[in-house]
Enzyme design. Structure first.
Site, PDB file in Angstrom:
ATOM      1  N   HIS A  60      -1.872  -2.411  -9.657  1.00 22.47           N
ATOM      2  CA  HIS A  60      -2.817  -1.805  -8.729  1.00 22.47           C
ATOM      3  C   HIS A  60      -4.053  -2.677  -8.691  1.00 22.47           C
ATOM      4  CE1 HIS A  60      -5.445   1.165  -6.866  1.00 22.47           C
ATOM      5  NE2 HIS A  60      -4.332   1.742  -6.456  1.00 22.47           N
ATOM      6  N   ASP A  87       3.082   5.715  -7.106  1.00 23.60           N
ATOM      7  CA  ASP A  87       4.304   5.655  -6.319  1.00 23.60           C
ATOM      8  C   ASP A  87       5.552   5.376  -7.131  1.00 23.60           C
ATOM      9  OD1 ASP A  87       3.221   6.321  -3.918  1.00 23.60           O
ATOM     10  OD2 ASP A  87       2.467   4.301  -3.593  1.00 23.60           O
ATOM     11  N   HIS A  93       0.872  -1.192   0.000  1.00 24.16           N
ATOM     12  CA  HIS A  93       0.000   0.000   0.000  1.00 24.16           C
ATOM     13  C   HIS A  93       0.904   1.236   0.000  1.00 24.16           C
ATOM     14  CE1 HIS A  93      -3.426   2.467   0.609  1.00 24.16           C
ATOM     15  NE2 HIS A  93      -3.799   2.116   1.829  1.00 24.16           N
TER      16      HIS A  93
END
Ligand code: ACO
Length: 429
Positions: free
Chosen positions: A305, A363, A266
């Protein structure tokens, strides 16, 4: 929600039940499974692959199309035109603020940035090499001890003050966490600065030296906060909702969200991306590294994801921001950035990634930007937590405003032993 249509579920024993089909304003239809209890049945959907845990009006994601909207506004527009506090107002209240509402909101957030002086003592209980996320879980959780008695969670004004306190104090606590880890004195918030400037000042100023914010770098961090502000029912937000559904203190609920965010699957991914790039070491080793990914020895961090099966729209904004920041700092030849581009180019053409619909997530580039801003790797997830706090508290507030709120209580498929009788120790083998 309209629920005129129904699906009929018929079991192998001939019993059947009608399940209403609910339509949201956007997104796929959803089967309402309340009636399953009439047959004494539950559903089994580990990790919530096909289960909506709540209804919400805050954030919409279309993972196949690569869309992300906050209260209906596309993330790209907000990242370009808005500022973080305006986005906070939007998420919390549902509309963009007027000039007057914006000024009032800014003033109120600004005047809640200081923390109780006693809170600073909590830091001394941590080893100075403690992971900053461990410190954040503890210190944000400790906030609950400061406001518990004066807080009525069923009162909307009290909930708003809690939200303001959280938005305002998280940057202060995050910066204190960093200063404690490097042995520098805490820097107090300064009201002459904007929200993001103030955070950077608390991170990088010392009592001996004034901090002069660089507008381009401030804008980059502002974008990181905007891009991370909410992401509907992800693991940490669902944790906050579940904790909050019992009527728990909101500061404690947000601490539980920080704990969930910490994991590498996460919010820990941006930290993991940088560690991965450091391990690869050089662009010449990218091909070899990718072979290991495809042999499933390790994962390509920052890729994939649960919801986006197309480009994460936040990743494109972050890639542009990455270019801007590196140009501003004259770091265009940054080896990490070159490695990231090389990895992305290979992955976007490789059947392993194409077949599994694995694309860069937010990210993949945020770590490179944060590093260029001078933020150490161990603080990356803390930055994510500062940005996500508004999402957590807006989702908590939405849940608490629902007069039909019930405690969240998932069921299970039991696979353990059937009933058996206790056996004395001398009879056990
Ligand atoms: N690198 C290589 N292979 C991957 C990756 C990856 N990053 N992600 C998924 N896969 C593969 C899996 O091995 C699996 O392959 P298989 O079908 O041959 O078994 C397939 O893709 C599906 O993977 P799952 O883990 O089942 O997908 P899930 O939706 O559960 O996982 C997750 C999503 C956890 C984000 C995953 O993609 C991952 O671990 N990515 C790396 C960590 C990361 O970047 N996390 C950040 C998420 S974004 C955020 O929190 C802001």
């Amino acid at each position: 929600m309209k629920n005129k249509r129904v699906a009929t579920l018929t079991l192998d024993d001939g019993r059947s039940v009608e399940l209403p089909i609910l339509a949201g304003t956007l997104g796929p239809d959803v089967l309402d499974l309340h009636n399953l209890s009439k047959l004494g049945l539950f559903t089994y959907d580990p990790a919530f692959f096909s289960t909506a845990s709540c209804s919400s009006k805050i954030t919409f994601i279309d993972g196949d199309a690569g869309l992300l909207y906050y209260r209906g506004y596309p993330i790209e527009q907000l990242a370009e035109k808005s500022d973080f506090l305006e986005v906070c107002y939007l998420l919390l209240h549902g509309e963009l603020p007027t000039a007057e509402q914006s000024a009032d909101f800014n003033y109120r957030v600004k005047h809640h940035t200081m923390v109780h002086d006693q809170l600073a003592r909590f830091f001394n209980g941590f080893r100075r090499d403690a992971h900053p996320m461990a410190v954040m879980v503890g210190v944000v959780g400790a906030l609950s001890a400061f406001y518990h008695d004066s807080l009525d969670i069923n009162n909307s004004e009290h909930r708003e003050i809690s939200a303001l306190r959280l938005i305002a104090k998280l940057p202060t606590i995050a910066a204190m966490t960093y200063k404690y880890s490097i042995g520098e004195p805490f820097i107090y918030p300064k009201n002459k600065f904007s929200y993001v400037e103030n955070f950077m000042c608390m991170m990088f100023a010392t009592p001996a030296e004034e901090y002069v914010p660089n507008p381009k770098l401030v804008r980059a961090l502002e974008r990181i906060f905007i891009l991370h502000a909410d992401h509907e029912q992800n693991a940490s937000t669902s944790t906050v909702r579940l904790a909050g559904s019992s009527g728990a203190n909101p500061f404690a609920c947000v601490a539980s969200g920080i704990a969930a965010l910490w994991g590498p699957a996460h919010g820990g991914a941006n930290e993991a991306v940088l560690k991965m790039l450091e391990e690869i070491g050089d662009v010449s080793r990218v091909e070899e590294f990718m072979k290991g990914v495809k042999d499933k020895k390790y994962r390509l961090m920052g890729f994939g994801h649960r919801v986006y099966k197309n480009m994460d729209p936040r990743a494109s904004v972050m890639r542009d921001t990455c270019y801007e920041v590196l140009k501003e700092l004259r770091l265009e030849d940054d080896p990490m950035f070159k490695m990231a581009i090389a990895l992305e180019q290979i992955a976007l053409k490789d059947p392993y990634f194409i077949e599994r619909k694995l694309y860069p997530n937010v990210d993949f580039y945020s770590g490179i930007v944060l590093r260029a801003l001078g933020i150490p790797t161990s603080m990356f997830t803390v930055i994510f937590a500062v940005g996500r706090t508004i999402g957590w508290i807006s989702q908590w507030n939405e849940m608490m405003s629902d007069s039909e709120r019930k405690i969240g209580r998932p069921r299970q498929l039991y696979l353990g032993e059937t009933k058996r009788n206790y056996m004395a120790v001398n009879k056990r083998r």
